[in-house]
Write a protein that holds these residues in place. Structure first.
Motif, PDB file in Angstrom:
ATOM      1  N   GLN A  27     -18.835 -47.396 -36.790  1.00  0.00           N
ATOM      2  CA  GLN A  27     -17.442 -47.588 -37.211  1.00  0.00           C
ATOM      3  C   GLN A  27     -17.221 -48.990 -37.753  1.00  0.00           C
ATOM      4  OE1 GLN A  27     -14.999 -45.226 -37.461  1.00  0.00           O
ATOM      5  NE2 GLN A  27     -14.012 -46.875 -38.579  1.00  0.00           N
ATOM      6  N   TRP A  28     -17.844 -50.000 -37.128  1.00  0.00           N
ATOM      7  CA  TRP A  28     -17.705 -51.365 -37.628  1.00  0.00           C
ATOM      8  C   TRP A  28     -18.252 -51.466 -39.040  1.00  0.00           C
ATOM      9  CZ3 TRP A  28     -20.704 -55.104 -39.727  1.00  0.00           C
ATOM     10  CH2 TRP A  28     -20.113 -56.362 -39.872  1.00  0.00           C
ATOM     11  N   THR A  29     -19.403 -50.844 -39.281  1.00  0.00           N
ATOM     12  CA  THR A  29     -20.024 -50.894 -40.604  1.00  0.00           C
ATOM     13  C   THR A  29     -19.129 -50.228 -41.640  1.00  0.00           C
ATOM     14  OG1 THR A  29     -22.178 -50.814 -39.527  1.00  0.00           O
ATOM     15  CG2 THR A  29     -22.141 -50.410 -41.868  1.00  0.00           C
ATOM     16  N   LEU A  30     -18.546 -49.089 -41.295  1.00  0.00           N
ATOM     17  CA  LEU A  30     -17.626 -48.417 -42.216  1.00  0.00           C
ATOM     18  C   LEU A  30     -16.423 -49.306 -42.523  1.00  0.00           C
ATOM     19  CD1 LEU A  30     -17.695 -44.794 -40.767  1.00  0.00           C
ATOM     20  CD2 LEU A  30     -18.659 -45.566 -42.942  1.00  0.00           C
ATOM     21  N   GLU A  85     -18.360 -60.679 -48.630  1.00  0.00           N
ATOM     22  CA  GLU A  85     -19.450 -61.152 -47.781  1.00  0.00           C
ATOM     23  C   GLU A  85     -19.736 -60.160 -46.665  1.00  0.00           C
ATOM     24  OE1 GLU A  85     -16.836 -62.972 -48.630  1.00  0.00           O
ATOM     25  OE2 GLU A  85     -17.687 -64.542 -49.887  1.00  0.00           O
ATOM     26  N   LEU A  86     -18.691 -59.707 -45.983  1.00  0.00           N
ATOM     27  CA  LEU A  86     -18.885 -58.746 -44.899  1.00  0.00           C
ATOM     28  C   LEU A  86     -19.292 -57.384 -45.447  1.00  0.00           C
ATOM     29  CD1 LEU A  86     -16.021 -59.721 -42.450  1.00  0.00           C
ATOM     30  CD2 LEU A  86     -18.463 -60.073 -42.174  1.00  0.00           C
ATOM     31  N   HIS A  87     -18.774 -57.042 -46.595  1.00  0.00           N
ATOM     32  CA  HIS A  87     -19.169 -55.787 -47.242  1.00  0.00           C
ATOM     33  C   HIS A  87     -20.667 -55.810 -47.539  1.00  0.00           C
ATOM     34  CE1 HIS A  87     -18.779 -52.229 -49.762  1.00  0.00           C
ATOM     35  NE2 HIS A  87     -19.570 -52.851 -50.635  1.00  0.00           N
ATOM     36  N   SER A 137     -23.649 -53.475 -45.798  1.00  0.00           N
ATOM     37  CA  SER A 137     -24.520 -52.604 -46.606  1.00  0.00           C
ATOM     38  C   SER A 137     -25.994 -52.966 -46.407  1.00  0.00           C
ATOM     39  CB  SER A 137     -24.128 -52.662 -48.073  1.00  0.00           C
ATOM     40  OG  SER A 137     -24.317 -53.946 -48.596  1.00  0.00           O
ATOM     41  N   ARG A 138     -26.291 -54.247 -46.165  1.00  0.00           N
ATOM     42  CA  ARG A 138     -27.674 -54.624 -45.879  1.00  0.00           C
ATOM     43  C   ARG A 138     -28.114 -54.153 -44.495  1.00  0.00           C
ATOM     44  NH1 ARG A 138     -25.945 -58.716 -49.106  1.00  0.00           N
ATOM     45  NH2 ARG A 138     -25.343 -60.132 -47.454  1.00  0.00           N
ATOM     46  N   LEU A 139     -27.175 -54.071 -43.546  1.00  0.00           N
ATOM     47  CA  LEU A 139     -27.515 -53.507 -42.239  1.00  0.00           C
ATOM     48  C   LEU A 139     -27.986 -52.061 -42.389  1.00  0.00           C
ATOM     49  CD1 LEU A 139     -24.715 -54.640 -39.756  1.00  0.00           C
ATOM     50  CD2 LEU A 139     -27.084 -55.392 -39.816  1.00  0.00           C
ATOM     51  N   ARG A 140     -27.341 -51.345 -43.265  1.00  0.00           N
ATOM     52  CA  ARG A 140     -27.681 -49.929 -43.478  1.00  0.00           C
ATOM     53  C   ARG A 140     -29.093 -49.754 -44.033  1.00  0.00           C
ATOM     54  NH1 ARG A 140     -23.992 -46.548 -41.897  1.00  0.00           N
ATOM     55  NH2 ARG A 140     -21.805 -46.996 -42.300  1.00  0.00           N
TER      56      ARG A 140
END
Length: 126
Positions: free
Chosen positions: A55-58, A67-69, A73-76
């Motif tokens: 949910q945090w990633t979404l 920056e957070l976006h 997306s890099r976490l994914r």
């Protein structure tokens, strides 16, 4: 600002908390960033990746903060490794500690001795 945002709220002096609150009230984008950063810190500290990271990633990807976006997306891209790091009890902490210790000994001995002495300092006496 980064230090204000990243400091745990219970470790932040009262004057700094008031300052951060005033700044957040004046800048909606910074308020959103602070909220997302606080949620992410809570996920890391409490090791709640399985339940809350998706949910945090979404939310981070849906935010206007580039920056957070980008971070989300890099976490994914390496999702399995991120989840393993947040959910499994195993980690490389002890190994990293030994590597850090060896590097410190190496820096202390720089230019003073050869590999033999370094080996004697690093390896335990048998």
């Amino acid at each position: 600002m980064a230090r204000l945002i990243l400091t745990r709220p219970d470790n932040r002096p009262e004057a700094r908390s008031v300052l951060l609150k005033e700044i957040r009230n004046r800048c909606g984008e910074l308020d959103d960033a602070c909220a997302l950063v606080a949620r992410f810190a809570s996920i890391l500290v409490n090791r709640r990746g399985q339940e809350k990271l998706e949910q945090w990633t979404l939310d981070a990807e849906a935010s206007t903060l580039s920056e957070l976006h980008g971070f989300a997306s890099r976490l994914r891209k390496d999702w399995d490794a991120v989840m393993a790091g947040l959910t499994l009890r195993w980690n490389s902490g002890p190994v990293e500690g030994h590597v850090n210790r060896i590097k410190m000994i190496k820096r202390q001995m720089f230019g003073r001795a050869k590999l033999g002495l370094l080996r004697m300092r690093v390896l335990p006496a048998s």
